[in-house]
Write an enzyme that holds these catalytic residues in place. Structure first.
Site, PDB file in Angstrom:
ATOM      1  N   HIS A  78      19.369  40.669  -5.373  1.00  0.00           N
ATOM      2  CA  HIS A  78      20.343  41.758  -5.328  1.00  0.00           C
ATOM      3  C   HIS A  78      19.638  43.082  -5.562  1.00  0.00           C
ATOM      4  CE1 HIS A  78      24.262  43.705  -5.619  1.00  0.00           C
ATOM      5  NE2 HIS A  78      23.678  44.481  -6.516  1.00  0.00           N
ATOM      6  N   ASP A  84      36.451  42.111  -8.866  1.00  0.00           N
ATOM      7  CA  ASP A  84      35.339  42.985  -8.489  1.00  0.00           C
ATOM      8  C   ASP A  84      35.572  43.610  -7.120  1.00  0.00           C
ATOM      9  OD1 ASP A  84      32.545  44.027  -8.775  1.00  0.00           O
ATOM     10  OD2 ASP A  84      32.327  42.864  -6.943  1.00  0.00           O
TER      11      ASP A  84
END
Length: 433
Positions: free
Chosen positions: A82, A161
């Protein structure tokens, strides 16, 4: 509990309890708290921060807001990567097929652009037909058979999220360390990964402008991983200039293809190899990053990495012929050169401004529901330390409408030209294990 009381509590520098955080996330996920109240809370968090306990509780609440994927059907150690986001940061696109070609199982759940940064999903959707919305069963099958898949979080994975992510983008709350850390780790832990490599950007084009803040974010991410038995390695990498030369979705796909052909820009290629080597070590395929790097370089040379990219595109419904015929990618109608007004060396680049300029011509989102134009963007011709002569192009705008003069000026003013060649910042600032 009342949301207005919890907003006031965080506004007044108080600490939210785990129960209060769970209430907020559960109620917002169920659409029982409006966007405007969560926006107020996000700003209070941005201004006043959160304790480590609050951040961990927020990540856990967002993780528990939906389904946690069970990837046990996929053999081997699953390793994901990420990035915290930058300008020209297309690393995930060449990285995923490269490590898959070397045997890493890489289930990648990615995001869209935030603020001035680009998003992996937006870039991939520049490929005709590429579908980022696979089912969980499709995702597991694809990673099992071909090593990688790059998809969006399904509505069932960390749905809190997904909602908060979109709000942060349009409320100037993107740069908050607790919000970034909880967002990243809720998705990554929900995706079922066994290990994680983190690319934490630092510099004027990053959300973390200083090394101190970047280090704090990296340490927070690694700590959340440790608490959840997911080994993490965080690299602090430079974002004082765009990665590579291409900014904009279709342009960045072209540059990613060049990397997999062994013809990409030095910085993009180097960072892809560094992060990829770490993934091979975490997956148990290599004992050292040096050995892993050699494996990856060989897979670029023999064409297997490029073949894996074609397979990835095909698996997700895209037109893999764009790899050999990039002219099939969306093309902008017009090009406008931004010309240097003086001679010398490029001594500084305002990377954040270049990212915002790309957003203004349609390459990103200024509002939650904006539609991204995959063809537009910026191609840089000069980077830090390069010599330049007055009258040479610094960059080219790719546009589908007339390029506003203010955007041309913004790009021009993003480059500082001086008489002395500057010392270049390192690509890797620090590694946190």
């Amino acid at each position: 509990m009342r949301m207005i009381d919890l907003i006031a509590k965080k506004r007044d520098h108080e600490v939210l309890t785990t129960e209060e955080i769970n209430f907020i996330i559960n109620e917002y996920t169920a659409d029982r708290i409006p966007d405007y109240q969560v926006s107020a809370l996000l700003m209070a968090i941005y201004l006043n921060g959160m304790t480590d306990a609050e951040t961990s509780a927020l990540a856990k609440a967002m993780l528990d807001s939906g389904e946690v994927l069970n990837l046990d059907l996929i053999p081997g150690i699953k390793v994901d990567k990420h990035s915290t986001g930058g300008v020209g940061d297309k690393i995930s696109i060449p990285l995923a097929p490269l490590v898959a070609s070397a045997g890493v199982k890489n289930p990648m759940i990615s995001g869209r652009g935030l603020g001035h940064t680009g998003g992996t999903l937006d870039k991939l959707e520049a490929i005709p037909g590429y579908d980022v919305d696979e089912t969980v069963d499709q995702f597991i099958k694809q990673v099992s058979e071909h090593g990688t898949a790059i998809i969006s979080a399904t509505k069932d994975v960390a749905p809190a999220d997904r909602k908060i992510y979109a709000l942060r983008d349009v409320t100037s709350t993107v740069e908050s360390i607790p919000l970034i850390a909880s967002s990243i780790m809720s998705k990554k832990l929900a995706s079922g990964t066994n290990a994680l490599v983190l690319d934490v950007k630092t510099g004027n084009g990053a959300f973390m402008k200083t090394e101190e803040r970047a280090r704090k974010l990296a340490e927070t991410l690694v700590a959340i991983g440790r608490q959840n038995n997911v080994p993490c390695v965080a690299y602090l990498t430079d974002m004082n200039q765009p990665l590579g030369y291409a900014i904009g979705n279709a342009n960045e796909i072209k540059e990613s293809i060049a990397v997999l052909r062994g013809e990409g820009p030095e910085d993009v290629t180097e960072l892809t190899l560094i992060l990829g080597a770490e993934m091979l070590v975490l997956a148990g395929i290599s004992k050292t990053t040096a050995q892993a790097r050699t494996i990856l370089e060989d897979h670029i040379k023999d064409g297997s990495a490029l073949a894996a990219f074609k397979q990835l595109i095909t698996d997700q419904g895209g037109d893999a012929s764009i790899v050999d015929h990039p002219e099939k990618l969306p093309q902008a109608d017009g090009q406008v050169d931004v010309i240097a007004q003086a001679s010398g060396y490029i001594t500084a680049i305002e990377t954040n401004e270049l990212g915002l300029a790309s957003v203004k011509i349609g390459g990103g989102r200024a509002k939650k529901d904006d539609i991204v134009d995959p063809a537009v963007g910026i191609m840089m011709h000069k980077k830090l330390g390069d010599a330049v002569k007055a009258g040479e192009p610094l960059a080219t705008l790719y546009v589908n409408t007339e390029a506003p003069e203010e955007v041309q000026a913004q790009v021009l003013n993003s480059f500082t030209i001086g008489e002395t060649k500057p010392e270049l910042p390192p690509l890797i600032h620090e590694v946190i294990r």
